[in-house]
Enzyme design. Structure first.
Site, PDB file in Angstrom:
ATOM      1  NE  ARG A  50      21.485 -47.926  -7.894  1.00 40.99           N
ATOM      2  CZ  ARG A  50      21.088 -47.681  -9.113  1.00 40.99           C
ATOM      3  NH1 ARG A  50      21.658 -48.294 -10.154  1.00 40.99           N
ATOM      4  NH2 ARG A  50      20.117 -46.846  -9.373  1.00 40.99           N
ATOM      5  CG  ASP A 236      12.872 -47.278  -6.221  1.00 46.10           C
ATOM      6  OD1 ASP A 236      13.142 -46.223  -6.822  1.00 46.10           O
ATOM      7  OD2 ASP A 236      13.701 -48.169  -5.996  1.00 46.10           O
TER       8      ASP A 236
HETATM    9  O1  MRU Z   1      18.568 -46.097  -4.080  1.00 42.77           O
HETATM   10  P1  MRU Z   1      18.599 -46.709  -5.451  1.00 42.77           P
HETATM   11  O2  MRU Z   1      19.826 -46.369  -6.224  1.00 42.77           O
HETATM   12  O3  MRU Z   1      18.294 -48.176  -5.415  1.00 42.77           O
HETATM   13  O4  MRU Z   1      17.383 -45.994  -6.175  1.00 42.77           O
HETATM   14  C1  MRU Z   1      17.120 -46.297  -7.524  1.00 42.77           C
HETATM   15  C2  MRU Z   1      16.011 -45.494  -8.087  1.00 42.77           C
HETATM   16  O5  MRU Z   1      15.386 -44.695  -7.419  1.00 42.77           O
HETATM   17  C3  MRU Z   1      15.620 -45.780  -9.497  1.00 42.77           C
HETATM   18  O6  MRU Z   1      15.165 -44.621 -10.111  1.00 42.77           O
HETATM   19  C4  MRU Z   1      14.507 -46.825  -9.486  1.00 42.77           C
HETATM   20  O7  MRU Z   1      14.886 -47.945  -8.734  1.00 42.77           O
HETATM   21  C5  MRU Z   1      14.147 -47.248 -10.843  1.00 42.77           C
HETATM   22  S1  MRU Z   1      15.474 -48.217 -11.512  1.00 42.77           S
HETATM   23  C6  MRU Z   1      15.054 -48.886 -12.964  1.00 42.77           C
END
Ligand code: MRU
Length: 343
Positions: A50, A236
């Site tokens: 993730r 994201d």
């Molecule tokens: O649901 P996730 O754990 O994939 O969410 C990750 C995040 O929201 C991070 O802050 C984002 O991907 C930036 S990671 C460098």
């Protein structure tokens, strides 16, 4: 330069893509090898891997794996099969634009390939992986420059080596700043999946970077205490005008930061910018299963309790002081500033 950066979520091996299962951290360190696009898609969907940049990197390797098997099965017709595999990868998670960015890069490369596509697509996946690490190291230094005179920062979710090709985006800035003497590092636990408590705390502990965990609900009180001068988060998907989608709870931190005179920094490579999305209003927010949030007793069939579980939110650009990318820093982001520095 020495980096305190030892953790890697993805390794390319002879047998396929080795993925650290982040669902099991910090209790168990377990790697699993995936040798097909469907397997990599499942690793993304299930959140073994993730974090926006790591998702993009994994998807690129997934395309290379698919190219290998499709070419072996039907050397004259590998493209059709590979496009189907890419559709499966694209459906794995909706919000992190790095997934679609990586698939698009692989697609552009496919158009120029004749003969066996595997070597070229694998080499491009490796390049995407290596470029991400290099971008993070340079963003780390640029972000740390902005922290001049600060003593404390608060970060959210996990944006570190575990979420990227290495070093991290927001956590990369934290790493660089820590090396320069910003040593009061606070991490929010990041309910409901606990990326902060389980992942950020674990990776900082591995690298012996001292940090203090807080309940998400303690953030306002922490800011009021004066202990932090900056909130530093990843993203994201960043819309063309600078609105930024990130882990649920980020928007709340931005509102709190403005109230307390704390500055707010978003750190993300330009692969996280979605130029086709004009504003944050147009970003698809992933809703995950209520079961990720609900205690077991409310999951029984006769329960009348459910849960609303959006896992991202959007912080409007006007609450963001700086967006740090590998191409430079956008202060007070707007469409014009984003285009001038990042395009
Ligand atoms: O649901 P996730 O754990 O994939 O969410 C990750 C995040 O929201 C991070 O802050 C984002 O991907 C930036 S990671 C460098």
């Amino acid at each position: 330069m020495t980096y305190q950066d030892t953790v890697r979520p993805l390794h390319w091996t002879e047998s396929g893509l080795e993925v650290l299962d982040q669902r099991l951290l910090p209790d168990q360190i377990s790697y699993e090898v995936f040798d097909s696009a469907a397997g990599v898609a499942e690793a993304i969907r299930s959140m073994r891997v993730r974090g926006a940049p790591a998702i993009g990197i994994a998807a690129a390797y997934g395309v290379a794996l698919a190219a290998k098997s499709r070419y072996q099965a039907a050397p004259a017709r590998w493209r059709e099969g590979l496009e189907q595999d890419m559709t499966i990868l694209a459906a794995a998670r909706p919000t992190a634009v790095n997934l679609f960015w990586a698939l698009e890069r692989m697609k552009e490369a496919m158009a120029r390939i004749s003969g066996n596509p595997y070597p070229k697509l694998l080499s491009l996946a490796r390049q995407i992986h290596a470029d991400d690490l290099a971008a993070n190291r340079s963003m780390g230094e640029m972000g740390a420059d902005l922290l001049e005179g600060s003593s404390g920062v608060l970060t959210h979710c996990n944006t570190g080596s575990l979420a990227t090709g290495g070093y991290g985006t927001a956590l990369g800035v934290v790493r660089s700043a820590y090396r320069r003497g910003v040593t009061n590092i606070y991490a929010g636990e990041t309910r409901p999946w606990l990326q902060g408590a389980r992942l950020t705390a674990w990776e900082l502990n591995q690298d012996r970077i001292h940090a203090t965990l807080i309940a998400d609900s303690a953030a306002a009180w922490l800011m009021k205490s004066g202990a932090v001068q900056w909130v530093i988060v990843g993203a994201d998907r960043i819309a063309a005008n600078g609105d930024a989608a990130n882990k649920i709870g980020t928007y709340a931190l931005a509102v709190l930061a403005r109230q307390h005179g704390v500055r707010f920094m978003v750190v993300a490579p330009t692969s996280t910018i979605d130029w086709h999305t004009p504003t944050g209003e147009d970003i698809t927010i992933e809703q995950r299963a209520p079961g990720e949030l609900l205690p077991d007793c409310y999951q029984a069939h006769d329960s009348v309790i459910t849960a609303w579980n959006p896992v991202f939110d959007v912080t409007p650009a006007h609450l963001i002081d700086a967006i740090v990318t590998e191409r430079g820093v956008v202060l007070n982001p707007s469409l014009e500033m984003m285009q001038a520095i990042c395009k």
